[in-house]
Write a protein that holds these residues in place. Structure first.
Motif, mmCIF file in Angstrom:
data_model
loop_
_atom_site.group_PDB
_atom_site.id
_atom_site.type_symbol
_atom_site.label_atom_id
_atom_site.label_comp_id
_atom_site.label_asym_id
_atom_site.label_seq_id
_atom_site.Cartn_x
_atom_site.Cartn_y
_atom_site.Cartn_z
ATOM 1 N N PRO A 518 0.829 -1.222 0.000
ATOM 2 C CA PRO A 518 0.000 0.000 0.000
ATOM 3 C C PRO A 518 0.855 1.261 0.000
ATOM 4 C CG PRO A 518 -0.739 -1.554 1.679
ATOM 5 C CD PRO A 518 0.576 -2.063 1.192
ATOM 6 N N GLY A 519 0.269 2.332 -0.493
ATOM 7 C CA GLY A 519 0.940 3.619 -0.514
ATOM 8 C C GLY A 519 0.512 4.428 -1.717
ATOM 9 N N THR A 520 1.148 5.565 -1.914
ATOM 10 C CA THR A 520 0.897 6.375 -3.098
ATOM 11 C C THR A 520 2.013 6.120 -4.104
ATOM 12 O OG1 THR A 520 -0.205 8.087 -1.800
ATOM 13 C CG2 THR A 520 0.580 8.710 -3.996
ATOM 14 N N TYR A 521 1.619 5.714 -5.302
ATOM 15 C CA TYR A 521 2.583 5.425 -6.360
ATOM 16 C C TYR A 521 2.632 6.597 -7.334
ATOM 17 C CZ TYR A 521 3.133 0.606 -4.800
ATOM 18 O OH TYR A 521 3.424 -0.517 -4.057
ATOM 19 N N LEU A 522 3.836 6.977 -7.699
ATOM 20 C CA LEU A 522 4.083 8.035 -8.674
ATOM 21 C C LEU A 522 4.810 7.419 -9.860
ATOM 22 C CD1 LEU A 522 5.496 10.674 -6.165
ATOM 23 C CD2 LEU A 522 3.141 10.507 -6.964
ATOM 24 N N VAL A 523 4.335 7.662 -11.054
ATOM 25 C CA VAL A 523 4.945 7.089 -12.255
ATOM 26 C C VAL A 523 5.310 8.222 -13.204
ATOM 27 C CG1 VAL A 523 4.704 5.453 -14.154
ATOM 28 C CG2 VAL A 523 3.541 5.012 -11.972
ATOM 29 N N THR A 524 6.562 8.238 -13.649
ATOM 30 C CA THR A 524 7.028 9.227 -14.613
ATOM 31 C C THR A 524 7.511 8.518 -15.873
ATOM 32 O OG1 THR A 524 9.299 9.231 -13.748
ATOM 33 C CG2 THR A 524 7.740 10.813 -12.790
ATOM 34 N N ALA A 525 7.504 9.229 -16.983
ATOM 35 C CA ALA A 525 7.991 8.688 -18.257
ATOM 36 C C ALA A 525 9.360 9.274 -18.575
ATOM 37 C CB ALA A 525 6.998 9.017 -19.378
ATOM 38 N N LEU A 526 10.226 8.454 -19.158
ATOM 39 C CA LEU A 526 11.603 8.840 -19.474
ATOM 40 C C LEU A 526 11.869 8.627 -20.963
ATOM 41 C CD1 LEU A 526 13.181 6.802 -16.550
ATOM 42 C CD2 LEU A 526 12.816 9.273 -16.520
ATOM 43 N N ASP A 527 12.497 9.619 -21.596
ATOM 44 C CA ASP A 527 12.918 9.393 -22.978
ATOM 45 C C ASP A 527 14.265 8.679 -22.975
ATOM 46 O OD1 ASP A 527 14.819 11.327 -22.391
ATOM 47 O OD2 ASP A 527 14.308 12.631 -24.086
ATOM 48 N N ARG A 528 14.868 8.478 -24.149
ATOM 49 C CA ARG A 528 16.099 7.695 -24.230
ATOM 50 C C ARG A 528 17.258 8.353 -23.493
ATOM 51 N NH1 ARG A 528 17.389 5.864 -29.338
ATOM 52 N NH2 ARG A 528 19.479 5.464 -28.550
ATOM 53 N N LEU A 529 17.217 9.674 -23.293
ATOM 54 C CA LEU A 529 18.266 10.369 -22.570
ATOM 55 C C LEU A 529 17.944 10.539 -21.095
ATOM 56 C CD1 LEU A 529 19.174 13.042 -25.248
ATOM 57 C CD2 LEU A 529 20.697 11.266 -24.374
ATOM 58 N N ASN A 530 16.831 9.975 -20.655
ATOM 59 C CA ASN A 530 16.376 10.021 -19.275
ATOM 60 C C ASN A 530 15.836 11.381 -18.861
ATOM 61 O OD1 ASN A 530 17.450 7.551 -16.968
ATOM 62 N ND2 ASN A 530 17.358 7.271 -19.173
ATOM 63 N N ASN A 531 15.374 12.186 -19.826
ATOM 64 C CA ASN A 531 14.561 13.344 -19.481
ATOM 65 C C ASN A 531 13.264 12.823 -18.868
ATOM 66 O OD1 ASN A 531 16.005 15.818 -20.613
ATOM 67 N ND2 ASN A 531 16.005 14.458 -22.391
ATOM 68 N N GLU A 532 12.856 13.393 -17.740
ATOM 69 C CA GLU A 532 11.767 12.820 -16.953
ATOM 70 C C GLU A 532 10.532 13.714 -16.961
ATOM 71 O OE1 GLU A 532 12.575 12.386 -12.749
ATOM 72 O OE2 GLU A 532 11.364 10.546 -12.662
ATOM 73 N N SER A 533 9.400 13.089 -17.164
ATOM 74 C CA SER A 533 8.130 13.812 -17.186
ATOM 75 C C SER A 533 7.665 14.153 -15.778
ATOM 76 C CB SER A 533 7.066 12.958 -17.878
ATOM 77 O OG SER A 533 6.611 11.923 -17.009
ATOM 78 N N ALA A 534 6.586 14.910 -15.712
ATOM 79 C CA ALA A 534 5.872 15.074 -14.449
ATOM 80 C C ALA A 534 5.317 13.721 -14.028
ATOM 81 C CB ALA A 534 4.752 16.089 -14.621
ATOM 82 N N ALA A 535 4.939 13.605 -12.759
ATOM 83 C CA ALA A 535 4.483 12.324 -12.222
ATOM 84 C C ALA A 535 2.968 12.207 -12.253
ATOM 85 C CB ALA A 535 4.995 12.144 -10.804
ATOM 86 N N ALA A 536 2.512 11.057 -12.685
ATOM 87 C CA ALA A 536 1.122 10.675 -12.470
ATOM 88 C C ALA A 536 1.059 9.904 -11.163
ATOM 89 C CB ALA A 536 0.625 9.820 -13.622
ATOM 90 N N ARG A 537 -0.080 9.970 -10.450
ATOM 91 C CA ARG A 537 -0.136 9.321 -9.141
ATOM 92 C C ARG A 537 -1.403 8.513 -8.966
ATOM 93 N NH1 ARG A 537 -0.422 13.782 -4.502
ATOM 94 N NH2 ARG A 537 1.305 14.681 -5.707
ATOM 95 N N ILE A 538 -1.286 7.519 -8.118
ATOM 96 C CA ILE A 538 -2.433 6.711 -7.737
ATOM 97 C C ILE A 538 -2.193 6.201 -6.328
ATOM 98 C CG2 ILE A 538 -1.486 4.578 -8.713
ATOM 99 C CD1 ILE A 538 -4.349 3.787 -9.444
ATOM 100 N N LYS A 539 -3.252 6.155 -5.519
ATOM 101 C CA LYS A 539 -3.136 5.666 -4.145
ATOM 102 C C LYS A 539 -3.693 4.258 -4.068
ATOM 103 C CE LYS A 539 -3.770 7.169 0.626
ATOM 104 N NZ LYS A 539 -4.260 8.263 1.490
#
Length: 540
Positions: A518-539
């Motif tokens: 259990p907890g809050t999960y944050l998922v971000t997307a990374l391009d090939r150079l590891n530039n990172e997106s904002a996080a989507a979240r779900i509890k």
């Protein structure tokens, strides 16, 4: 250096001593994972965040301030979010892969994936695979013959092109793939007549210098530079590599061969320089030309070099290191300081293959020296670590020596990770040191360091996060190669993703991960150079 070549001292001979053992298979979800901000390339700005005391995971911490007054998050240096964790895989003399030149393609593939599985299981995130050991090719090249390390016979077609497989299998496991080239070595055997008729050394005997019963291309010839650049550019253009990489072999290491016979080229092209300055200039020109060719062909591909660990000793130059070993600047004409200052490399990996306290080359002296060299530049510094030395002699008999190098590195913010020589020793896990590295230093995955000016763009954040049966899924984000997954207890603060304390996985080749806790999960997307997106979240 690392190639099993007998050109130099006993240090090189020791490379052949490591023995491979089996390693357990990894799980299907590969978690791996460099710290938060990007280095800039051309011009290099070399910004780096100072380490701070850790805050409580998942909550906002006391903000620091940048020069502009904008708040940033405190990070825990023991949990770097961005860190190079690399592994050299040597093909020369069948040192790492393939283990024999007579293996079937099926056996070759199985051996290679076993290495990758072992690296991914230990949360590594990059491999440096030797694709051109000696003017030959571990891939289908229009310019050089097939390597004898694939079939036992130079020029013999192995029946498949290994490189697409080598790259795709690395990417499946979240491992960046750097194609490793030896620039000047033409052949191990000094008899050119044994090479295929199509070999460049046979077609252009005027390019070749015989030294210590080996054949080298003459670095002083513009035609040689043109050929090497063409070979590297071809691989970068045709294959999905993430980096192009040179090792430490430039002019040959001093041996029993007397003088390196480049007098005719020096007379023609020396231009009034001293012989030593001319030789260094030849290497510098090649490095600059390769750097330009790589980035013109594919701007996102990185170019880096792993030089011998001593640039110059303080006795030779007051700005050199407090060491007393071989000088790469004076003896193999490799001026790594020049490459750093001119920005003709994106990263540098000095081979610091000595323990702490060694009289002529002390790791505790050299690591800070190199950290100071890249300070204020955008060139990223990773350290070449002598995994192959563990268990051999002196301080290397202590299982804590190599982990202590990484502990020392934590206090030097310019050091952005480590690369280990080599794959055979990773599998052998001497003195259990690899397990100890993971337990003490690679407790969490890590993203790769950013070199922002290479391009790329953060993908859109993942959409449609869902949980079913203990599995978290999401929709693919356009332009994403992988996804970072964080978990916090309760509500995440603004700094929940600032370091790796909450990073639980980096997922490649899919959009799902186990999420039983259990907890809050944050998922971000990374391009090939590891530039990172904002996080989507779900509890959950």
């Amino acid at each position: 250096m690392r190639t099993g070549n007998q050109e130099t001292s006993a240090m090189r001979k020791a490379l052949l001593a490591a023995a491979a053992i089996a390693v357990a298979a990894t799980a299907t979800a590969y978690v791996f994972g460099p710290d938060a901000e990007a280095d800039q390339r051309k011009p290099r700005t070399g910004q780096a965040r100072s380490a701070a005391e850790p805050g409580k995971a998942g909550q906002e911490t006391r903000p620091l301030s940048t020069a502009s007054g904008a708040p940033v998050c405190e990070v825990d240096p023991a949990y770097p979010k961005r860190q190079m964790r690399g592994l050299w895989i040597a093909t020369v003399n069948n040192l790492d892969w393939p283990s024999k030149a007579t293996l079937s393609p099926q056996r070759q593939r199985a051996e290679y994936t076993r290495i990758l599985d072992a690296a991914a299981k230990r949360r590594f995130n990059a491999v440096f695979v030797q694709v051109r050991p000696a003017s030959d090719a571990i891939y289908k090249s229009p310019y050089e013959p097939w390597s004898k390390f694939l079939t036992g016979t130079e020029g013999k077609d192995p029946g498949w092109d290994p490189l697409p497989f080598l790259i795709s299998e690395a990417h499946k496991r979240g491992l960046e793939f750097h194609a490793w080239f030896n620039p000047y070595r033409a052949a191990y055997d000094g008899d050119a007549s044994k090479l295929p008729a199509s070999h460049p050394a046979r077609r252009h005997p005027d390019w070749v210098v015989k030294y210590d019963n080996r054949l080298y291309y003459n670095p002083g010839l513009p035609q040689v530079r043109e050929h090497v650049v063409k070979v590297v550019k071809d691989v970068v253009k045709r294959y999905d590599v993430d980096g192009a990489h040179f090792d430490d072999y430039f002019y040959p290491y001093p041996g029993q061969g007397g003088r390196f016979a480049d007098q005719a080229a020096f007379r023609e092209y020396g231009g009034g320089k001293s012989l030593a300055a001319w030789r260094r200039d030849n290497v510098n020109k090649l490095v600059a030309e390769v750097d330009e060719a790589v980035h013109e062909t594919r701007p996102e591909v990185k170019f880096g070099i792993s030089p011998f660990g001593i640039w110059r000793n303080k006795s030779q130059d007051p700005t050199g290191s407090r060491t007393n070993g071989m000088s790469a600047y004076d003896q193999i004409y490799a001026d790594s300081r020049h490459w750093i200052k001119k920005g003709t490399v994106d990263y540098i990996i000095p081979q610091l293959y000595w323990p702490r306290g060694q009289a002529n080359a002390d790791y505790s002296v050299l690591a800070p020296w190199w950290a100071n060299e890249v300070k204020g530049t955008g060139v990223q510094l990773y350290i070449g670590q002598a995994l192959y030395q563990v268990g051999t002699a002196g301080p290397w008999r202590k299982p804590g020596e190599l982990p202590a190098h990484l502990t020392l590195n934590e206090g030097l913010k310019q050091i952005r990770g480590d690369v280990y020589f080599s794959a055979k020793s990773l599998l052998a896990n001497p003195l259990g040191v690899v397990d100890r590295l993971v337990k003490e230093h690679y407790k969490r995955p890590a993203l790769l360091p950013l070199i922002k000016d290479l391009g790329g763009q953060a993908p859109p954040k993942p959409a449609d996060l869902r949980v079913s049966g203990g599995t978290l899924t999401w929709k693919a984000s356009e332009g994403a190669r992988s996804y970072a997954v964080y978990r916090v207890d309760g509500e995440p603060g603004r700094c929940a993703t600032a370091d790796a304390r909450n990073l639980v996985a980096v997922v490649s080749g899919g959009q799902s991960v186990a999420a039983a806790k259990p907890g809050t999960y944050l998922v971000t997307a990374l391009d090939r150079l590891n530039n990172e997106s904002a996080a989507a979240r779900i509890k959950i």
